[in-house]
Design a protein around this motif. Structure first.
Motif, short mmCIF file in Angstrom:
data_model
loop_
_atom_site.label_atom_id
_atom_site.label_comp_id
_atom_site.label_asym_id
_atom_site.label_seq_id
_atom_site.Cartn_x
_atom_site.Cartn_y
_atom_site.Cartn_z
N LEU A 1 1.27 6.86 -6.76
CA LEU A 1 0.18 7.76 -7.13
C LEU A 1 0.59 9.21 -6.91
O LEU A 1 0.31 10.09 -7.73
CB LEU A 1 -1.08 7.42 -6.32
CG LEU A 1 -2.32 8.24 -6.66
CD1 LEU A 1 -2.69 8.14 -8.14
CD2 LEU A 1 -3.52 7.77 -5.82
N MET A 2 1.30 9.46 -5.81
CA MET A 2 1.75 10.83 -5.53
C MET A 2 2.68 11.32 -6.65
O MET A 2 2.58 12.46 -7.08
CB MET A 2 2.48 10.90 -4.18
CG MET A 2 1.56 10.84 -2.97
SD MET A 2 0.28 12.12 -2.90
CE MET A 2 1.24 13.61 -2.72
N GLN B 1 2.15 1.93 -3.34
CA GLN B 1 1.10 2.36 -4.28
C GLN B 1 0.78 3.85 -4.09
O GLN B 1 0.63 4.59 -5.05
CB GLN B 1 -0.18 1.55 -4.07
CG GLN B 1 -0.05 0.11 -4.52
CD GLN B 1 -1.38 -0.63 -4.46
OE1 GLN B 1 -2.43 -0.05 -4.73
NE2 GLN B 1 -1.34 -1.89 -4.07
N VAL B 2 0.71 4.23 -2.83
CA VAL B 2 0.41 5.65 -2.55
C VAL B 2 1.56 6.53 -3.06
O VAL B 2 1.33 7.58 -3.66
CB VAL B 2 0.16 5.86 -1.04
CG1 VAL B 2 0.11 7.36 -0.70
CG2 VAL B 2 -1.14 5.17 -0.62
N ASP B 3 2.79 6.08 -2.87
CA ASP B 3 3.92 6.85 -3.38
C ASP B 3 3.87 6.98 -4.90
O ASP B 3 4.12 8.04 -5.45
CB ASP B 3 5.25 6.19 -2.96
CG ASP B 3 5.51 6.34 -1.47
OD1 ASP B 3 4.84 7.21 -0.85
OD2 ASP B 3 6.34 5.60 -0.92
N VAL C 1 0.82 -1.21 0.00
CA VAL C 1 0.00 0.00 0.00
C VAL C 1 0.85 1.26 0.00
O VAL C 1 0.61 2.18 -0.77
CB VAL C 1 -0.96 0.01 1.21
CG1 VAL C 1 -1.77 1.28 1.24
CG2 VAL C 1 -1.87 -1.21 1.16
N ASN C 2 1.87 1.28 0.85
CA ASN C 2 2.74 2.46 0.93
C ASN C 2 3.31 2.83 -0.42
O ASN C 2 3.33 3.98 -0.82
CB ASN C 2 3.92 2.19 1.87
CG ASN C 2 3.52 2.41 3.31
OD1 ASN C 2 2.68 3.29 3.57
ND2 ASN C 2 4.07 1.64 4.21
#
Lengths: 341, 276
Positions: B258-259, B254-256, B251-252
């Motif tokens: 996306l950012m 994926q969020v990175d 998850v971490n």
């Protein structure tokens, strides 16, 4: 009815606050493509008071001719008066097709006119095409609550009419100075014979959020569970300076007001970035946002149709992912502010 | 004493309807039949006007026999009388043929009791057109007032109605002669739980049912499929778009990822405090 007598594509040119509304310019673009394929002229029909100069705008956006009804009786929109102009002009000049924007005015007018003209009207069209040989208009729209698409035909009656959703069709690039023919029409309607009077127009005091004008939309759906869960959408939107959107389910559940609704029975939006969070992606929603610049989907269900219509997707729990995004954005945007200061 | 007629429709609940992927048709069994949600507000408004001015609320529908259930729902809300037109000849009607048939029934109702006001929902959730209400008004030659979100006043003696019509950026106050036809927005009212006496009345309620032969001056060529200028040429599921990239990894990460994508458009994001 001899349908061979009918020729040409018309667009009803809607005017608001002294300007042509954007959807009418979009329809001139769409109408131009139909007219060229069929080998006929594109005309506008312009009704109002003091509107004649706007015909020039219509020419720049593709109209070859504009029928103008410029009369004080048309100062404010009323079904009864505008409808008479449309019906009279149609009966006199016999167009094969008339397109209207699917705005409250366009839908109201087209519904009334279609009844008197005893012809077919397709509502909320999203795709238009024409058979070049027969002139048969193929008007497609989401049907049955937006679960499927239906192509509607009107074979034996003319004109073929459709209301078309705003922000779906593309306007032409205007050609400055492009000219056309103005055909001034007259109609005699006496004010005392009109049964409706507009007493007052009240604009919303608090400027209502216009999601169709937003650059970034954070939209939430059923997947957020309840009104409290939907608060996550507000938090994220506030952090990044976005506007809040919602699916029909979220609106019908009462989590947010209707004017935030994206989709067929809501608003069509084309922001630069669209976040669909906890939104499954029913067709009725997709038609309202599919032309957005960058679509990001976050959903727990890997099979949610929204993942077919996004640019980037994260399969996962919004309540885990969105707070992480909020944290990251807070850090980045604050750093930016310090740098700018 | 006002006589208000609400025109209503029983619809499949399109929100839960499932599509048969092979035939592209709606699996009817998956969609329970309900009173069109917008119409509940039309009936409720009629009932409120009756409470305010006295009078009678009649509901009218066109549909197959099971649509009696939708009329019963209207009786729960507070309608006094229900009429249904039901005939194979009505089948396949588009909005033009529907407004024709309903108008014939309204003529007959008005012979029993003159009509002061007709109220329809803004649209149905299966047809999604909003065209039938204005169509009825035109056929009766009475003013249509669409997108109404408030009824200010009905003055039967003075022969006028004042309503608010919702606009994209506010509303307009319109005065019309009576009779007229309103199509109403959901926000016009909230439909409360029905009182017990209404529920009891509704459970056994039998509306008056008319076939084509019960109506007067009917031109059969204007009914049903025959009387419908529009036909559904084809029904199709839109081609699935290409689909996007599903981000992978923890998850971490994926969020990175996306950012990184989002910050390529950094200029769009407002700096908190509004300094951008």
């Amino acid at each position: 009815m001899n349908i061979a007598e009918y020729s040409g594509v018309w667009v009803f040119i809607e005017v608001k606050d002294g300007k042509i509304v954007p959807v009418s310019l979009e329809l001139l673009g769409a109408g131009k493509r139909l007219a060229e394929k069929r080998g006929v002229e594109l005309s506008g029909i312009l009704v109002g008071y003091g509107v004649k100069p706007l015909a020039n705008t219509a020419f720049e956006y593709g109209a070859d001719a504009v029928y103008v009804y410029d009369d004080p009786i048309f100062k404010l929109y009323r079904t009864e008066t505008y409808m008479r102009a449309i019906i009279e002009c149609t009966n006199r000049h016999k167009p094969e097709i008339i397109l209207y924007g699917a705005t409250s005015t366009g839908k109201d007018l087209a519904s009334a006119a279609a009844t008197d003209l005893a012809t077919g009207l397709t509502a909320d069209t999203t795709i238009l095409d024409i058979d070049a040989d027969t002139g048969l208009l193929q008007a497609s729209r989401p049907a049955f609550g937006g679960n499927i698409m239906a192509t509607i035909l009107c074979k034996k009656h003319r004109p073929q009419m459709a209301t078309v959703r705003p922000k779906i069709m593309k306007a032409m690039n205007p050609i400055p100075g492009r000219k056309g023919e103005i055909i001034e029409e007259k109609i005699s309607i006496r004010e005392e014979d009109v049964r409706t009077k507009v007493l007052e127009i009240v604009k919303s005091a608090t400027k209502q959020v216009r999601i169709d004008e937003a650059d970034i939309i954070v939209a939430g759906g059923k997947g957020l569970g309840d009104a409290k869960g939907f608060g996550l959408i507000h938090d994220f939107a506030e952090t990044i300076g976005a506007t809040v959107g919602a699916s029909r389910d979220a609106v019908e559940a009462g989590w947010i007001e209707h004017h935030h609704q994206v989709g067929q029975t809501g608003v069509t939006v084309t922001p630069k970035i669209y976040f669909a969070i906890g939104i499954s992606g029913a067709i009725q929603h997709l038609v309202g946002m599919q032309n957005s610049g960058l679509i990001i989907a976050i959903n727990k269900d890997p099979d949610a149709p929204i993942f077919n219509s996004c640019h980037y997707g994260i399969v996962g729990d919004a309540f885990e992912i969105v707070p992480m995004l909020i944290e990251q954005f807070k850090r980045v945007l604050t750093a930016e502010e310090v740098k700018n200061a | 004493m006002l006589h208000v007629v609400a025109c209503i429709k029983q619809v499949p609940d399109t929100k839960v309807a499932k599509l048969n992927p092979k035939t592209n048709t709606i699996d009817r069994a998956s969609a329970p039949a309900i009173l069109n949600p917008y119409d509940t507000h039309a009936v409720e408004e009629a009932v409120r006007l009756k409470k305010r001015y006295g009078g009678t609320v009649t509901v009218l529908t066109m549909g197959p026999p099971p649509a009696v259930k939708a009329i019963r729902r209207c009786v729960e809300i507070g309608a006094d009388e229900g009429y249904m037109i039901s005939d194979r000849a009505f089948a396949g009607a588009d909005t033009l043929a529907t407004s024709y048939a309903l108008t014939k029934a309204l003529h007959k109702i008005s012979q029993i009791r003159p009509i002061d006001l007709i109220i329809c929902g803004k649209m149905t959730i299966d047809g999604d057109t909003g065209q039938v209400g204005p169509g009825i008004a035109r056929r009766l030659d009475i003013p249509p007032l669409t997108s109404v979100n408030k009824v200010v006043e009905i003055d039967k003696e003075g022969g006028s109605a004042v309503v608010h019509r919702k606009l994209e950026d506010g509303y307009e106050v319109v005065k019309s002669t009576l009779p007229c036809l309103l199509t109403v927005e959901k926000e016009i009212n909230e439909v409360p739980y029905s009182p017990m006496p209404n529920l009891i009345k509704a459970a056994r309620y039998q509306p008056t049912i008319w076939a084509v032969s019960d109506l007067e001056d009917v031109d059969r060529t204007q009914l049903g499929l025959k009387g419908s200028p529009t036909i559904v040429g084809s029904v199709w599921a839109p081609p699935k778009p290409q689909g996007g990239e599903i981000l992978q990894g923890p998850v971490n990460s994926q969020v990175d990822q996306l950012m990184d994508i989002l910050l390529q458009k950094k200029e769009l994001f407002a700096v908190k405090g509004g300094a951008s």
